[in-house]
Motif scaffolding. Structure first.
Motif, PDB file in Angstrom:
ATOM      1  N   ARG A 103      23.413 -13.226  23.195  1.00 20.41           N
ATOM      2  CA  ARG A 103      23.819 -14.541  22.557  1.00 20.41           C
ATOM      3  C   ARG A 103      23.151 -15.317  21.574  1.00 20.41           C
ATOM      4  N   ALA A 104      21.372 -15.574  21.735  1.00 23.95           N
ATOM      5  CA  ALA A 104      20.835 -16.159  20.601  1.00 23.95           C
ATOM      6  C   ALA A 104      21.251 -15.098  19.426  1.00 23.95           C
ATOM      7  N   ARG A 105      20.367 -14.277  19.745  1.00 25.26           N
ATOM      8  CA  ARG A 105      20.766 -12.811  19.113  1.00 25.26           C
ATOM      9  C   ARG A 105      22.028 -13.061  17.747  1.00 25.26           C
ATOM     10  N   GLN A 106      22.943 -13.260  18.347  1.00 19.89           N
ATOM     11  CA  GLN A 106      24.233 -13.242  17.845  1.00 19.89           C
ATOM     12  C   GLN A 106      24.380 -14.268  16.581  1.00 19.89           C
ATOM     13  N   ARG A 107      24.436 -15.405  17.255  1.00 20.96           N
ATOM     14  CA  ARG A 107      23.811 -16.381  16.792  1.00 20.96           C
ATOM     15  C   ARG A 107      22.904 -16.252  14.981  1.00 20.96           C
ATOM     16  N   LEU A 108      21.759 -16.198  15.689  1.00 27.00           N
ATOM     17  CA  LEU A 108      20.978 -16.337  14.247  1.00 27.00           C
ATOM     18  C   LEU A 108      21.150 -15.036  13.348  1.00 27.00           C
ATOM     19  N   ILE A 109      21.903 -13.837  14.030  1.00 29.33           N
ATOM     20  CA  ILE A 109      22.157 -12.611  12.732  1.00 29.33           C
ATOM     21  C   ILE A 109      23.598 -13.659  11.874  1.00 29.33           C
ATOM     22  N   ALA A 110      24.341 -14.094  13.126  1.00 29.27           N
ATOM     23  CA  ALA A 110      25.861 -14.535  12.009  1.00 29.27           C
ATOM     24  C   ALA A 110      25.179 -15.246  10.624  1.00 29.27           C
ATOM     25  N   ASP A 111      24.661 -16.613  11.663  1.00 29.25           N
ATOM     26  CA  ASP A 111      23.911 -18.049  10.214  1.00 29.25           C
ATOM     27  C   ASP A 111      23.189 -16.792   8.923  1.00 29.25           C
ATOM     28  N   TRP A 112      22.178 -15.835   9.037  1.00 32.07           N
ATOM     29  CA  TRP A 112      21.940 -15.541   8.196  1.00 32.07           C
ATOM     30  C   TRP A 112      22.671 -14.565   7.531  1.00 32.07           C
ATOM     31  N   ALA A 113      23.623 -13.529   7.773  1.00 33.82           N
ATOM     32  CA  ALA A 113      24.502 -12.870   7.033  1.00 33.82           C
ATOM     33  C   ALA A 113      25.242 -14.926   6.408  1.00 33.82           C
ATOM     34  N   LEU A 114      26.059 -15.066   7.189  1.00 28.88           N
ATOM     35  CA  LEU A 114      26.510 -16.807   6.789  1.00 28.88           C
ATOM     36  C   LEU A 114      25.787 -17.312   5.303  1.00 28.88           C
TER      37      LEU A 114
END
Ligand SMILES: Nc1ncnc2c1ncn2[C@@H]1O[C@H](COP(=O)(O)OP(=O)(O)OP(=O)(O)O)[C@@H](O)[C@H]1O
Length: 417
Positions: A103-114
């Motif tokens: 879950r943390a990985r998904q959030r970090l990657i999404a924040d990075w992309a956004l």
């Protein structure tokens, strides 16, 4: 370029046709699959593919992780691909570690992309991952949705996640890297037999001679995905034609509901429960099926934070009072992920459920015409034990309850898969 390289590149091109993005993120752990995806995307970029940027999450859980992330950074530098390393330092030592890490990985990657205006991120799941997922789901007794396994495309955390290699064998990716002399990291947990997925991978090797191959299992996932999309469409039709939203409750016209096949009834109930409770997961099959039978016999059921009841004409799915009884927020804050109560500045004012006590304090508890269960689970404004306002149950005060939910989303969410 060899014919095998050409085939892999064609897979990417076909996946993104039509609708090729101009820029694409790629999540690279440093393992073989995602390293190959990175290299393939870089190769495609120089031949008309999208601009790419790579990201690696260092979970800080294995001592080698930092070196592996640096190795990805070096490879990206050689390929001329921008790369970022995001560090996760969030584990509090409790809960399910792999799940929290994912879950943390998904959030970090999404924040990075956004933060970079990247709307889609590619993941390197392969046909073997897909087959393992189908086996894992079979072992859990999953139905159509579970057996459709991983979707090639999904939207979550504000971005699109795409899996262009879901039909590609893992071995083809390893062979590609070997052909090009590119190394990768082997994650030791991929061999750790304490993980169900690893045991499934090993079991697959034994099942293949019986015809239960990765190809066949991935085909099953494809058939199930199509069936799931069809069922969702029918369920959305029923939601559109037979449901309405009242004070945050889902009301289902009972005659239309009962005419629908059992599977569609169950899907609609599960969806209504999730919508009313803001739950991430649908309720489990057995209690859901039991609740459906109870409704058919005019009995009420509480399930997963919702209360299901039926009158002659209507099935009502309400938030269950017990699930919100202890929720308290300040005015203007979001309560139960569904309501925001706004009003004058009053010291010590607090938003809590109206509850049976609050309902008794109203001058005319029946004024709204809403059922008892709906009223007691609705937001109210309190100052200690004193009821200041009950904006859903009784109008006429300076306080108002703004729904955070959008009634339209009830139907639209069913089309979102
Ligand atoms: N630490 C990470 N940083 C960035 N992306 C990751 C990370 N871990 C996984 N991913 C992405 O998620 C996908 C699936 O993750 P999973 O854990 O199943 O893969 P993995 O075992 O790390 O293997 P591989 O890198 O070989 O794909 C990966 O293919 C990769 O695209």
């Amino acid at each position: 370029m060899s014919g095998s390289d050409e085939r892999l590149l064609a897979t990417l091109r076909d996946f993104f046709t039509p609708g090729r993005p101009d820029r694409l993120g790629v999540a690279v752990s440093g393992g073989g699959d995602s390293t190959a995806l990175l290299c393939l995307l870089a190769s495609w970029r120089s031949d008309g593919g999208p601009e790419i940027a790579a990201v690696t999450v260092d979970h800080g859980l294995r001592p080698e992780a930092a070196d592996e992330a640096r190795a990805v950074a070096d490879l990206c530098a050689r390929l001329g691909v921008g790369h970022a390393i995001c560090r996760w330092a969030g584990w509090d030592g409790r809960g399910n570690l792999p799940d929290q890490a994912r879950r943390a990985r998904q959030r970090l990657i999404a924040d990075w992309a956004l933060a970079r205006g990247i709307g889609a991120v590619a993941l390197a799941h392969t046909r073997d991952d897909q087959a393992e997922t189908v086996l894992l789901r079979l072992a859990r007794g999953s139905g159509v949705d579970g057996l459709s396994a991983m979707a090639p495309w999904r939207n979550a955390h504000g971005i699109d996640w795409v899996r262009p290699l879901l039909g590609t064998p893992r071995q083809d990716l390893r062979d590609y890297l070997t052909r090009h002399g590119i190394g990768w990291a082997e994650d030791p947990t991929n061999e750790d037999e304490r993980h169900d997925r690893v045991r499934m991978r090993k079991a697959l090797a034994g099942l293949a001679p019986l015809g239960l191959t990765a190809v066949r299992l991935a085909e099953t996932a494809g058939h199930m995905a199509r069936a799931r999309a069809a069922l969702d469409t029918v369920t959305a039709g029923l939601a559109r034609d037979a449901c309405r939203i009242e004070a945050g409750d889902v009301l289902i016209a009972r005659a239309a509901f009962e005419r629908a096949p059992e599977e569609i009834q169950l899907r609609l109930l599960a969806h209504a429960i999730r919508w009313v409770t803001s739950a991430e997961y649908r309720p489990r099959f057995a209690p859901l099926s039991e609740a459906r039978a109870a409704l058919a016999a005019d009995r009420r059921r509480a399930l997963a934070g919702a209360l299901l009841s039926a009158t002659r004409r209507v099935i009502r799915v309400t938030r269950e009072y017990r699930a919100v009884a202890s929720l308290a927020v300040g005015p203007g804050e979001v309560w139960d992920r569904r309501w925001r109560v706004l009003g004058p500045a009053v010291e010590n004012a607090e938003v809590r459920a109206l509850g049976p006590d609050g309902l008794r304090m109203l001058a005319d508890p029946r004024a709204s015409g809403l059922p008892h269960a709906t009223l007691i689970a609705s937001p109210a404004v309190w100052s200690g034990a004193r009821l200041l306002a009950a904006p859903v149950a009784a109008g006429g005060s300076e306080w108002r309850a703004e729904p955070i939910f959008d009634a339209e989303s009830f139907v639209q969410a069913l089309f979102a898969h």
